[in-house]
Design an enzyme around this catalytic site. Structure first.
Site, PDB file in Angstrom:
ATOM      1  N   ARG A   6      18.859  13.935  11.874  1.00 58.87           N
ATOM      2  CA  ARG A   6      19.247  15.324  11.611  1.00 58.87           C
ATOM      3  C   ARG A   6      20.481  15.389  10.733  1.00 58.87           C
ATOM      4  O   ARG A   6      20.760  16.407  10.128  1.00 58.87           O
ATOM      5  CB  ARG A   6      19.543  16.039  12.944  1.00 58.87           C
ATOM      6  CG  ARG A   6      18.404  15.993  13.938  1.00 58.87           C
ATOM      7  CD  ARG A   6      17.218  16.813  13.460  1.00 58.87           C
ATOM      8  NE  ARG A   6      17.503  18.227  13.485  1.00 58.87           N
ATOM      9  CZ  ARG A   6      17.120  19.053  14.450  1.00 58.87           C
ATOM     10  NH1 ARG A   6      16.411  18.607  15.458  1.00 58.87           N
ATOM     11  NH2 ARG A   6      17.426  20.320  14.388  1.00 58.87           N
TER      12      ARG A   6
ATOM     13  N   HIS B   6       0.859  -1.172   0.000  1.00 56.57           N
ATOM     14  CA  HIS B   6       0.000   0.000   0.000  1.00 56.57           C
ATOM     15  C   HIS B   6       0.898   1.225   0.000  1.00 56.57           C
ATOM     16  O   HIS B   6       1.598   1.486   0.966  1.00 56.57           O
ATOM     17  CB  HIS B   6      -0.884  -0.030   1.248  1.00 56.57           C
ATOM     18  CG  HIS B   6      -1.727   1.179   1.417  1.00 56.57           C
ATOM     19  ND1 HIS B   6      -2.774   1.457   0.570  1.00 56.57           N
ATOM     20  CD2 HIS B   6      -1.685   2.183   2.304  1.00 56.57           C
ATOM     21  CE1 HIS B   6      -3.333   2.586   0.951  1.00 56.57           C
ATOM     22  NE2 HIS B   6      -2.692   3.055   1.999  1.00 56.57           N
TER      23      HIS B   6
ATOM     24  N   LYS C 260       0.000  10.909   0.984  1.00 55.43           N
ATOM     25  CA  LYS C 260       0.885  10.342  -0.033  1.00 55.43           C
ATOM     26  C   LYS C 260       0.456  10.779  -1.435  1.00 55.43           C
ATOM     27  O   LYS C 260       1.268  11.245  -2.225  1.00 55.43           O
ATOM     28  CB  LYS C 260       0.867   8.807   0.025  1.00 55.43           C
ATOM     29  CG  LYS C 260       1.394   8.214   1.303  1.00 55.43           C
ATOM     30  CD  LYS C 260       1.402   6.707   1.239  1.00 55.43           C
ATOM     31  CE  LYS C 260       0.027   6.065   1.136  1.00 55.43           C
ATOM     32  NZ  LYS C 260      -0.816   6.221   2.328  1.00 55.43           N
TER      33      LYS C 260
ATOM     34  N   ASP D 225      -1.674   4.076  -4.613  1.00 52.08           N
ATOM     35  CA  ASP D 225      -2.410   3.210  -3.680  1.00 52.08           C
ATOM     36  C   ASP D 225      -1.969   1.750  -3.660  1.00 52.08           C
ATOM     37  O   ASP D 225      -1.765   1.197  -2.600  1.00 52.08           O
ATOM     38  CB  ASP D 225      -3.916   3.249  -3.963  1.00 52.08           C
ATOM     39  CG  ASP D 225      -4.649   3.989  -2.863  1.00 52.08           C
ATOM     40  OD1 ASP D 225      -3.961   4.510  -1.976  1.00 52.08           O
ATOM     41  OD2 ASP D 225      -5.876   4.045  -2.905  1.00 52.08           O
TER      42      ASP D 225
END
Lengths: 93, 315
Positions: free
Chosen positions: B248, B143, B164, B182
């Site tokens: 980071r 998915h 998304k 999808d």
């Protein structure tokens, strides 16, 4: 938890029933629901996914739910199938 | 692997065409091919059946075909009849071979399909092996959304409703390409490449909340869609979690396994005001830079370390 549901309405899982399944599944935010047909597993909260199953009358689908409200979610989906998504089992609404 | 002979006949491909036509034996069209190797039946037609594997697709080149013609001419049909008593999935002839009537009758009676193609034997064997490799490849469905950004295949994953599709839409608007929304079919090809495909039915359609189902190829043109693409990177979108530490520095790469193959994975937190498509474009360019041998975070860190070691003023 798993249940098996069979598509009863004549026109199968077209756009309207698919959107009802998505609507119902999406009510249970903390529950992951998958639909399994043969080798493909898709997310029950994805309308294109459900349409890609090409489920017609008589197709049986396995619904698999994982999460806090899995029982309620599967019950709600079962109701939807039992009512043939508001369509007559023989044909159009 | 299990492919019906019918599927072999229906197979269309630009890269590896087979162009098969059915000559006889329509009764056996549902027969299943279960092994991905082929057999050249020259020896068998001669009557030698040691180590014969009938489950294989039997490929007749010019040599085998000429021998068949010779046998028919001499009315020496015993060997041909014996060959067709085995449970063969199908026989394929190259070079548009005209099957003699006697052989046609034998195959009809046995219910073994005989196919034929205009291609050369070498091309036929190459393409059929490619097809079998593709069909036998391990596969799964995920998915997510598959897009190509600056030539890099990106699989976007995340909970439904995280954005998304909206993010992919913005990337398409910016000229990148959609493979599938999808539902992404993934296959692990023999060269260890993970390929992402759209499902046959829904390909190039998208669902955008509030708008509905749209067709990307029609709306934005065929330039922004692709049939398949290798998966180079996974980008996982998730709602910003206050208690979670996000990367980071980018010094260490994180991986996720799909079908046993390791793929670089980035986790990108979504928050109002964060322009995710631009972050994805940047991540994609950064990936390209890394594959070209330049790792920005590491280079930067090396520079800092060497400056500190030399005791020079950084500022």
């Amino acid at each position: 938890m798993k249940i098996e549901l069979t598509v009863i309405n004549k026109s199968g899982l077209h756009a309207k029933p698919a959107s009802l399944i998505v609507e119902t599944a999406s009510r249970f935010k903390n529950t992951k629901i998958n639909i399994i047909k043969n080798s493909s597993t898709i997310n029950a909260k994805s309308i294109l996914g459900i349409l890609s199953l090409e489920a017609n009358q008589g197709t049986s689908l396995v619904f698999e739910a994982n999460g806090r409200e899995e029982n309620e979610a599967l019950q709600a989906l079962k109701n939807l199938f039992d009512l043939h998504f508001g369509e007559l089992p023989g044909g159009k609404p | 692997m299990e492919i019906a002979v019918k599927e072999l006949l229906d197979y269309h491909s630009l890269e590896h065409p087979l162009k098969l036509k059915l000559v006889s034996g329509i009764r056996g069209i549902e027969k299943k091919i279960t092994t991905n190797s082929i057999n050249r039946p020259g020896l068998n037609l001669f009557g030698f059946y040691d180590n014969f594997v009938p489950e294989r697709v039997q490929i007749f080149g010019r040599g085998e075909a000429a021998f068949l013609v010779k046998l028919v001419k001499e009315q020496n049909l015993e060997n041909i009849k014996k060959f067709f008593t085995f449970d063969i999935p199908c026989c394929i002839f190259s070079h548009d071979f005209e099957l003699p009537k006697d052989v046609k009758d034998i195959s009809e009676a046995a219910g073994i399909p005989v196919l034929n193609t205009g291609m050369s034997t070498a091309m036929l064997i190459h393409n059929i092996e490619q097809f079998f490799a593709f069909e036998a490849a391990p596969r799964t469905t995920i998915h997510g959304v598959m897009i190509e950004v600056f030539g890099i295949g990106i699989l976007l994953t995340g909970e439904s409703g995280v954005g998304k599709s909206e993010c992919a839409l913005e990337l398409i608007e910016r000229g990148h390409r959609l493979i599938s929304d999808d539902v992404v079919d993934i296959r692990l090809l023999p060269n260890n490449m993970l390929m992402g495909y759209g499902s046959k039915l829904i390909k190039h359609h998208m669902e955008i909340r509030g708008v509905g189902i749209i067709n990307i190829a029609h709306l934005f043109g065929v330039g922004v869609v692709r049939e398949s693409k290798q998966i180079n990177m996974i980008i996982h979108l998730e709602n910003w979690d206050e208690n979670k530490q996000y990367d980071r520095l980018g010094l260490e790469d994180e991986y996720e396994e799909i079908l046993g193959e390791k793929i670089t994975r980035l986790v990108i937190p979504v928050q109002p005001g964060r322009n995710i498509p631009i972050i994805i474009e940047t991540a994609s360019m950064n990936y390209r830079l890394k594959t070209m041998g330049y790792h920005p975070a590491k280079e930067f860190n090396n520079m800092i370390t060497s400056l500190i070691e030399r005791g020079e003023e950084i500022y």
